[in-house]
Design an enzyme around this catalytic site. Structure first.
Site, PDB file in Angstrom:
ATOM      1  N   PRO A 174       0.822  -1.214   0.000  1.00 24.18           N
ATOM      2  CA  PRO A 174       0.000   0.000   0.000  1.00 24.18           C
ATOM      3  C   PRO A 174       0.852   1.259   0.000  1.00 24.18           C
ATOM      4  O   PRO A 174       1.937   1.289   0.592  1.00 24.18           O
ATOM      5  CB  PRO A 174      -0.800  -0.114   1.304  1.00 24.18           C
ATOM      6  CG  PRO A 174       0.049  -0.957   2.199  1.00 24.18           C
ATOM      7  CD  PRO A 174       0.740  -1.932   1.294  1.00 24.18           C
ATOM      8  N   ASP A 175       0.377   2.297  -0.708  1.00 28.98           N
ATOM      9  CA  ASP A 175       1.090   3.566  -0.637  1.00 28.98           C
ATOM     10  C   ASP A 175       0.472   4.416   0.481  1.00 28.98           C
ATOM     11  O   ASP A 175      -0.358   3.955   1.246  1.00 28.98           O
ATOM     12  CB  ASP A 175       1.074   4.281  -1.987  1.00 28.98           C
ATOM     13  CG  ASP A 175      -0.280   4.875  -2.338  1.00 28.98           C
ATOM     14  OD1 ASP A 175      -1.213   4.758  -1.524  1.00 28.98           O
ATOM     15  OD2 ASP A 175      -0.389   5.461  -3.421  1.00 28.98           O
ATOM     16  N   PHE A 176       0.893   5.653   0.576  1.00 28.48           N
ATOM     17  CA  PHE A 176       0.468   6.481   1.698  1.00 28.48           C
ATOM     18  C   PHE A 176      -0.616   7.479   1.340  1.00 28.48           C
ATOM     19  O   PHE A 176      -1.373   7.899   2.199  1.00 28.48           O
ATOM     20  CB  PHE A 176       1.676   7.241   2.259  1.00 28.48           C
ATOM     21  CG  PHE A 176       2.513   6.402   3.170  1.00 28.48           C
ATOM     22  CD1 PHE A 176       2.372   6.487   4.541  1.00 28.48           C
ATOM     23  CD2 PHE A 176       3.425   5.510   2.665  1.00 28.48           C
ATOM     24  CE1 PHE A 176       3.133   5.706   5.386  1.00 28.48           C
ATOM     25  CE2 PHE A 176       4.200   4.722   3.505  1.00 28.48           C
ATOM     26  CZ  PHE A 176       4.048   4.825   4.872  1.00 28.48           C
ATOM     27  N   ARG A 177      -0.684   7.886   0.082  1.00 30.84           N
ATOM     28  CA  ARG A 177      -1.549   9.015  -0.227  1.00 30.84           C
ATOM     29  C   ARG A 177      -2.692   8.718  -1.191  1.00 30.84           C
ATOM     30  O   ARG A 177      -3.476   9.602  -1.485  1.00 30.84           O
ATOM     31  CB  ARG A 177      -0.698  10.169  -0.774  1.00 30.84           C
ATOM     32  CG  ARG A 177       0.128  10.783   0.337  1.00 30.84           C
ATOM     33  CD  ARG A 177       1.095  11.827  -0.143  1.00 30.84           C
ATOM     34  NE  ARG A 177       1.748  12.445   1.002  1.00 30.84           N
ATOM     35  CZ  ARG A 177       2.737  11.912   1.697  1.00 30.84           C
ATOM     36  NH1 ARG A 177       3.189  10.726   1.365  1.00 30.84           N
ATOM     37  NH2 ARG A 177       3.268  12.539   2.727  1.00 30.84           N
ATOM     38  N   ASN A 197      11.058   4.191  -2.239  1.00 33.71           N
ATOM     39  CA  ASN A 197      10.510   3.013  -1.587  1.00 33.71           C
ATOM     40  C   ASN A 197      11.544   2.339  -0.688  1.00 33.71           C
ATOM     41  O   ASN A 197      12.749   2.460  -0.906  1.00 33.71           O
ATOM     42  CB  ASN A 197       9.988   2.024  -2.631  1.00 33.71           C
ATOM     43  CG  ASN A 197       8.846   2.605  -3.451  1.00 33.71           C
ATOM     44  OD1 ASN A 197       8.163   3.517  -2.993  1.00 33.71           O
ATOM     45  ND2 ASN A 197       8.647   2.105  -4.649  1.00 33.71           N
ATOM     46  N   HIS A 209      15.069   6.713   1.059  1.00 40.88           N
ATOM     47  CA  HIS A 209      14.454   6.598   2.379  1.00 40.88           C
ATOM     48  C   HIS A 209      14.853   5.327   3.127  1.00 40.88           C
ATOM     49  O   HIS A 209      14.194   4.933   4.077  1.00 40.88           O
ATOM     50  CB  HIS A 209      12.923   6.689   2.245  1.00 40.88           C
ATOM     51  CG  HIS A 209      12.466   8.024   1.729  1.00 40.88           C
ATOM     52  ND1 HIS A 209      11.318   8.194   0.980  1.00 40.88           N
ATOM     53  CD2 HIS A 209      13.013   9.259   1.849  1.00 40.88           C
ATOM     54  CE1 HIS A 209      11.189   9.469   0.667  1.00 40.88           C
ATOM     55  NE2 HIS A 209      12.196  10.133   1.182  1.00 40.88           N
ATOM     56  N   ASP A 218      11.146  -1.088   0.185  1.00 41.72           N
ATOM     57  CA  ASP A 218      10.770  -2.505   0.171  1.00 41.72           C
ATOM     58  C   ASP A 218      11.801  -3.442  -0.442  1.00 41.72           C
ATOM     59  O   ASP A 218      11.668  -4.665  -0.348  1.00 41.72           O
ATOM     60  CB  ASP A 218       9.433  -2.688  -0.561  1.00 41.72           C
ATOM     61  CG  ASP A 218       9.404  -1.981  -1.916  1.00 41.72           C
ATOM     62  OD1 ASP A 218      10.328  -2.201  -2.724  1.00 41.72           O
ATOM     63  OD2 ASP A 218       8.457  -1.202  -2.162  1.00 41.72           O
TER      64      ASP A 218
END
Length: 239
Positions: free
Chosen positions: A32-35, A103, A120, A105
């Site tokens: 899932p993304d954040f926005r 990302n 990040h 991940d």
């Protein structure tokens, strides 16, 4: 000429491509993304995700941080999609110089990409704050409560939290790669998270490609705008 055909032409004609990507690259792998409407920011928790994923919260509410982190940030079953795979293939063929990603991940590396600049950080790197011993994501996922080192210290993910600065070496190399790129492909990012989003302003070329499902602040500057699934769009490229 369709946008897909134009993209094919740009990629076929270049051996100095840089890709700058965000959460939209991994949503097609089930992360899932954040926005987005279905993203983490629109789900309900005792605290807002922005607060949970801050340095202050990690320090003051470590157990609550890890409850959220293990539940929402670790996705052990996720696998690379067509976008990840095509970028790795482009690198292997000598066309793509670097993947710069927001990302955490590790899916680009799982797909085979070697030059990945992780702005990040990564959930796959975790270090004891006391002795520095390294731990993998599996250890973090299966730890009870707060993950602790064999020395007793609290382990922290090598992930950039809110209030923390980005790695200067990674920032510098990202600026260098973008500024020297022939083709810059921006994909799967809303370009609203700074300072990462500001890096694309260092591009000096005239082959700026934006691939995203929704509008971005860079759309007006794009030499080619392709809207749709990034996996389908990149997956359709022939090398």
């Amino acid at each position: 000429m369709t946008p897909q055909e134009k993209l094919q032409e740009l990629i076929s004609g270049s051996d100095n491509i840089v890709f700058f990507g965000g959460a939209g690259v991994s949503t097609e792998s089930g992360i899932p993304d954040f926005r987005s409407v279905d993203g983490l920011y629109h789900q309900k928790y005792a605290y807002p995700p922005e607060e949970i994923l801050s340095h202050t919260f990690f320090v003051n509410h470590t157990e609550e941080f890890y409850r959220f982190y293990k539940d929402k940030m670790l996705c052990p079953d996720a696998r690379p999609n067509q976008a990840h795979k095509k970028l790795a293939e482009l690198e292997e063929k000598g066309k793509l110089r670097a993947v710069i990603t927001q990302n955490i991940d590790g899916l680009h590396q799982m797909a085979g990409s070697r030059k990945v600049l992780e702005l990040h950080g990564s959930v796959h790197r975790n270090y004891c704050q006391h002795c520095g011993k390294a731990y993998d994501a599996s250890y973090m996922l299966h730890a009870k409560g707060i993950p602790r080192c064999s020395c007793g210290g609290v382990i922290k993910p090598d992930v950039v939290l809110y209030e923390e600065g980005l790695d200067n070496d990674i920032l510098s190399e990202s600026v260098e790669r973008i500024s020297e790129a022939d083709v810059l492909i921006i994909g799967g990012t809303s370009l609203v998270v700074y300072p990462a989003a500001g890096l694309v302003n260092y591009y000096r070329g005239h082959k700026l490609v934006v691939i995203n499902k929704s509008p971005t602040p860079m759309d007006r500057n794009a030499d080619l705008l392709v809207q749709g699934s990034i996996g389908e769009i990149l997956g359709g490229i022939h090398i």
